[in-house]
Motif scaffolding. Structure first.
Motif, PDB file in Angstrom:
ATOM      1  N   THR A  31       0.805  -1.223   0.000  1.00 54.05           N
ATOM      2  CA  THR A  31       0.000   0.000   0.000  1.00 54.05           C
ATOM      3  C   THR A  31       0.838   1.273   0.000  1.00 54.05           C
ATOM      4  O   THR A  31       0.287   2.368  -0.086  1.00 54.05           O
ATOM      5  N   GLY A  32       2.153   1.143   0.139  1.00 50.39           N
ATOM      6  CA  GLY A  32       3.009   2.330   0.234  1.00 50.39           C
ATOM      7  C   GLY A  32       2.928   2.985   1.598  1.00 50.39           C
ATOM      8  O   GLY A  32       3.183   4.175   1.746  1.00 50.39           O
ATOM      9  N   ALA A  33       2.580   2.194   2.619  1.00 50.47           N
ATOM     10  CA  ALA A  33       2.430   2.739   3.968  1.00 50.47           C
ATOM     11  C   ALA A  33       3.764   3.120   4.605  1.00 50.47           C
ATOM     12  O   ALA A  33       3.793   3.886   5.554  1.00 50.47           O
ATOM     13  N   ALA A  34       4.840   2.564   4.092  1.00 48.13           N
ATOM     14  CA  ALA A  34       6.169   2.907   4.616  1.00 48.13           C
ATOM     15  C   ALA A  34       6.890   3.728   3.558  1.00 48.13           C
ATOM     16  O   ALA A  34       7.177   3.231   2.478  1.00 48.13           O
ATOM     17  N   GLN A  35       7.156   4.979   3.864  1.00 50.27           N
ATOM     18  CA  GLN A  35       7.873   5.804   2.910  1.00 50.27           C
ATOM     19  C   GLN A  35       9.303   6.011   3.392  1.00 50.27           C
ATOM     20  O   GLN A  35      10.191   5.268   3.018  1.00 50.27           O
ATOM     21  N   CYS A  36       9.539   6.967   4.273  1.00 51.50           N
ATOM     22  CA  CYS A  36      10.919   7.135   4.743  1.00 51.50           C
ATOM     23  C   CYS A  36      11.301   6.015   5.697  1.00 51.50           C
ATOM     24  O   CYS A  36      12.462   5.687   5.850  1.00 51.50           O
ATOM     25  N   GLY A  37      10.310   5.396   6.359  1.00 53.24           N
ATOM     26  CA  GLY A  37      10.557   4.258   7.218  1.00 53.24           C
ATOM     27  C   GLY A  37      10.818   4.571   8.676  1.00 53.24           C
ATOM     28  O   GLY A  37      10.889   3.659   9.490  1.00 53.24           O
ATOM     29  N   PHE A  38      10.963   5.835   9.022  1.00 54.42           N
ATOM     30  CA  PHE A  38      11.330   6.160  10.399  1.00 54.42           C
ATOM     31  C   PHE A  38      10.242   5.763  11.398  1.00 54.42           C
ATOM     32  O   PHE A  38      10.536   5.193  12.437  1.00 54.42           O
ATOM     33  N   CYS A  39       9.001   6.032  11.081  1.00 56.95           N
ATOM     34  CA  CYS A  39       7.913   5.721  12.016  1.00 56.95           C
ATOM     35  C   CYS A  39       7.439   4.281  11.910  1.00 56.95           C
ATOM     36  O   CYS A  39       6.688   3.810  12.762  1.00 56.95           O
ATOM     37  N   THR A  40       7.874   3.574  10.879  1.00 56.40           N
ATOM     38  CA  THR A  40       7.303   2.280  10.543  1.00 56.40           C
ATOM     39  C   THR A  40       7.395   1.269  11.677  1.00 56.40           C
ATOM     40  O   THR A  40       6.430   0.552  11.960  1.00 56.40           O
ATOM     41  N   GLN A  41       8.527   1.181  12.364  1.00 54.21           N
ATOM     42  CA  GLN A  41       8.690   0.208  13.456  1.00 54.21           C
ATOM     43  C   GLN A  41       7.611   0.414  14.503  1.00 54.21           C
ATOM     44  O   GLN A  41       6.952  -0.525  14.918  1.00 54.21           O
ATOM     45  N   GLY A  42       7.376   1.644  14.914  1.00 55.74           N
ATOM     46  CA  GLY A  42       6.355   1.909  15.925  1.00 55.74           C
ATOM     47  C   GLY A  42       4.951   1.670  15.411  1.00 55.74           C
ATOM     48  O   GLY A  42       4.091   1.142  16.127  1.00 55.74           O
ATOM     49  N   MET A  43       4.697   2.069  14.164  1.00 59.84           N
ATOM     50  CA  MET A  43       3.385   1.833  13.552  1.00 59.84           C
ATOM     51  C   MET A  43       3.090   0.339  13.501  1.00 59.84           C
ATOM     52  O   MET A  43       1.984  -0.097  13.843  1.00 59.84           O
TER      53      MET A  43
END
Length: 162
Positions: free
Chosen positions: A100-112
């Motif tokens: 879905t493209g939910a991870a862009q830069c990736g910084f918040c992804t771990q917490g999300m």
């Protein structure tokens, strides 16, 4: 010991493996995970508990690593995003984030991801409104959130728990 709180030994089960480290007693969980357990997937963000970047699961419950002391979770099971994939194969939730493209830069992804895992395992009906409410403590500067909501709803519809 010269002043301060001294050091404390902390043992956790990190992504299924026991890890023991010694650090100052006032060391935050995010700092401990990075420095003692070398869990670099856990990111430091605001260090105030407002951005959710450092979210991990402690005994299955989402916790911000910057507002939790490592000594508070001594003996607990801690899960990070590194626990989700099966070797080279992404977990169903991670795959939905990718699709879905939910991870862009990736910084918040771990917490999300870890907040979403808590929701997926909760047994509640996962709707877009429920996802938005559950992820309210996780901030993202890139995606506008809709792709993240879509990824979590899609993963839930397929029965994903990780």
């Amino acid at each position: 010991m010269t002043g301060g709180m001294g050091t404390a030994e902390t043992t956790i089960t990190l992504n299924g493996a026991e890890v023991t480290g010694r650090a100052p007693a006032d060391t935050t969980l995010v700092r401990w995970l990075r420095e003692q357990a070398h869990a670099y997937e856990v990111k430091e963000g605001c260090n105030e508990g407002t951005c959710g970047t450092c979210t991990v699961l402690v005994d299955g419950r989402a916790a911000t690593g910057c507002t939790t002391l490592a000594v508070q979770v001594d003996g607990a099971a801690v899960e990070t995003s590194a626990s989700l994939a099966d070797g080279e194969e992404l977990s169903p939730l991670q795959a939905k984030f990718w699709e879905t493209g939910a991870a862009q830069c990736g910084f918040c992804t771990q917490g999300m991801l870890m907040s979403a895992v808590e929701l997926l395992r909760s047994g509640v009906e996962v709707t877009p409104a429920v996802v938005r409410e559950h992820l309210h403590g996780n901030l993202c500067r890139c995606t506008g959130y809709q792709a993240i909501v879509d990824a979590v709803v899609d993963a839930a519809a397929e029965g994903a728990t990780r």
